[in-house]
Enzyme design. Structure first.
Site: not given
Length: 540
Positions: A60, A201, A220, A238, A242-243, A257, A323
């Site tokens: 990003r 996002k 988030h 990130s 989380k994933t 996410d 990714r």
């Protein structure tokens, strides 16, 4: 102008687009992949995944993100470095450029939804010059049936022109890249970057603006649910896990996410997952490994052997922020409807680069508010432009500051109300370093973190004694099934205890400095729930 696919009755002239060469409406993944290959946008792996290079932007671009300063919402926005203002006339100028730029070009349209709960579902439309970006959106958002697509009327429209360059002098931008949100007209413009994370996002940011007024908390976080209907949330930036931690073979995945918490329960904003690929292993992350090896997945900046078409997940020469984007139904034990009940447990994930915080600790209500507003973690290399090879300690309020148009107290107050009403248990989990800081210690082993999460979820930690560590006043368990006892107390993992104390005080000072911005916004009990350097230093 040629039309291919299934056009909707709300045509592109409503978006000011004319004189296009071809419009590819809501193509299926197979048809999109054909165009990806035909237009030489990417290559196919030996498993049928689309492998694309995003060029110079492999993360990003937060310094290039803007919110249009219009009077309808100007007083509500949390203006600052996160939410930079863009004057309406400059946005209109850029939008006019995008419309002119797309004339004579092929465009791909995807009509989709954001929000699995029908009560809060937002129709969206992506208009892009890239077939692979359309496939990415098809994977990431909630698909619309062909019958409903005909009458789809978007509330939010994303103009995606990655090859269009802004002019900083003419357009008042910092660079040739622009990600701009007009929250009043509900338009997103993305130009000058191919990194697909900007698409997802930008919609997340829009939902973070619109949903709190409906008493829905945008979060988030990832989410899963156990066999008994117990929901767990995993907050974190990130690279914090989380994933990975929500993809549990013994629990069903709600999403990886972005979620909302309404009076009905927790619901996914998306219909897919966007996982980090670096050093992916089938033994440690079998569900993600299987998903990204399926036909139609989109892999960004992953190395693909040009001859064998095999994937190399360890190659980070383009970026560490490789990714993979895939539909949620590529995870066998997902929740098809995308929503479940209220959370019984919430985990705040932090990748502590200093190796100071315990691997798991139990938070009371005041501590939960303090650590939610603090949002401490480390930015990992590659997730944003401008980061070096080493992680950087950072505080991202609500574990998602880059995506919060409103003041953090709006989200914190909503969270406080909901966890109090539903008696949700809150845990702080360090998925970062132990035994020393980055470069000296080592990353917490994933099986240990999984064991701690499991013990919290199944109630095993309710059966053990907790003690308070002396620096951050965090309650840490004395034992945990599947985890060596010495791992649980971070100070005991450091060979040099004096060095631990020094680094702990430095981190405490950073917490205190960061929280000064919220000192007048929270009760005294929340302010006192954080670390206090003066109290600890006097005891050492």
């Amino acid at each position: 102008m040629r039309t291919v696919g299934m056009p909707g009755d709300y045509n592109l002239e409503n978006h000011g687009l004319r004189n296009l060469r071809s419009i590819f409406w809501n193509l299926t993944p197979s048809a999109l992949i054909e165009k990806v290959i035909l237009f030489n946008e990417a290559e196919l792996s030996n498993s049928g995944a689309v492998v694309v290079s995003t060029g110079k932007h492999t993360g990003r671009s937060p310094n290039d993100k803007y919110i249009v300063r219009v009077k309808e919402c100007e007083g509500e926005i949390w203006w600052g470095k996160t939410n930079q203002p863009l004057q309406p006339e400059k946005f209109n100028q850029l939008l006019h450029k995008a419309r002119a730029y797309l004339q004579g070009k092929d465009v791909f349209v995807q009509d989709l939804y954001a929000g699995a709960d029908p009560a809060y579902r937002v129709p969206i439309r992506l208009i892009t010059e890239k077939a692979w970006a359309a496939l990415f959106a098809h994977n990431l958002f909630i698909r619309v049936s062909p019958e409903k697509a005909v009458h789809h009327r978007p509330q939010y429209t994303v103009f995606h022109c990655p090859d269009l360059q802004a002019d900083p002098l003419e357009d008042s931008t910092h660079s040739s890249t622009i990600i701009a949100l007009d929250l009043a007209r509900k338009i997103v413009l993305i130009a000058g970057t191919s990194y697909a994370g900007e698409i997802k996002k930008s919609i997340f940011s829009a939902l973070n603006y619109h949903l709190p007024s409906k008493q829905v908390l945008p979060m988030h976080c990832s989410a899963n649910v156990g066999k008994n209907g117990d929901v767990a949330l995993f907050f974190g930036l990130s690279g914090t896990g989380k994933t990975t931690l929500s993809s549990d073979p013994d629990r069903r995945l709600i999403g990886d996410d972005e979620h909302g918490w309404s009076e009905h329960g927790v619901f996914n904003f998306e219909g897919g997952c966007y996982a980090k690929m670096i050093h992916l292993r089938p033994d440690l992350e079998p569900l993600i490994w299987s998903a990204v090896h399926r036909y139609g997945s989109v892999l960004e900046n992953v190395t693909c052997n040009p001859d064998s078409r095999e994937l190399d997940f360890d190659d980070d020469h383009r970026t560490e922020n490789t990714r993979g984007a895939y539909p949620l139904d590529y995870i066998p034990n997902h929740v098809p409807e995308g929503y479940a009940g209220h959370p019984a447990n919430i985990f705040f994930l932090t990748a502590d680069a200093f190796g100071i915080l315990p691997p798991i600790s139990r938070l009371d209500a005041d501590q939960a508010m303090y650590y939610f507003l603090s949002g401490y973690t480390s930015k990992l290399a590659g997730t944003e432009t401008g980061l070096g090879a080493e992680p950087q300690a950072t505080f991202s309020t609500c574990f998602g500051a880059p995506f919060l148009p409103l003041h953090p107290k709006v989200y914190a107050n909503l969270l406080g109300q909901k966890i109090a009403h539903h008696k949700t248990r809150i845990w702080l989990v360090n998925t970062g370093w132990t035994g020393g800081p980055y470069g000296i210690g080592h990353r917490m082993k994933l099986p240990y973190t999984r064991a701690m999460i499991c013990a919290a979820l199944n109630g095993a930690l309710e059966q053990v004694e907790f003690h308070r560590e002396p620096f951050f006043n965090l309650d840490i368990p004395s034992a945990c099934p599947g985890v060596p006892n010495e791992i649980l107390d971070p100070q005991s993992t450091w060979p040099d205890k004096t060095a631990y104390q020094k680094h702990a005080l430095e981190l405490m000072e950073q917490f205190e400095r960061n929280f000064e911005q919220f000192a007048d916004e929270v009760p005294e009990s929340v302010r006192d729930a954080g670390p206090r350097v003066t109290l600890v230093a006097g005891r050492l």
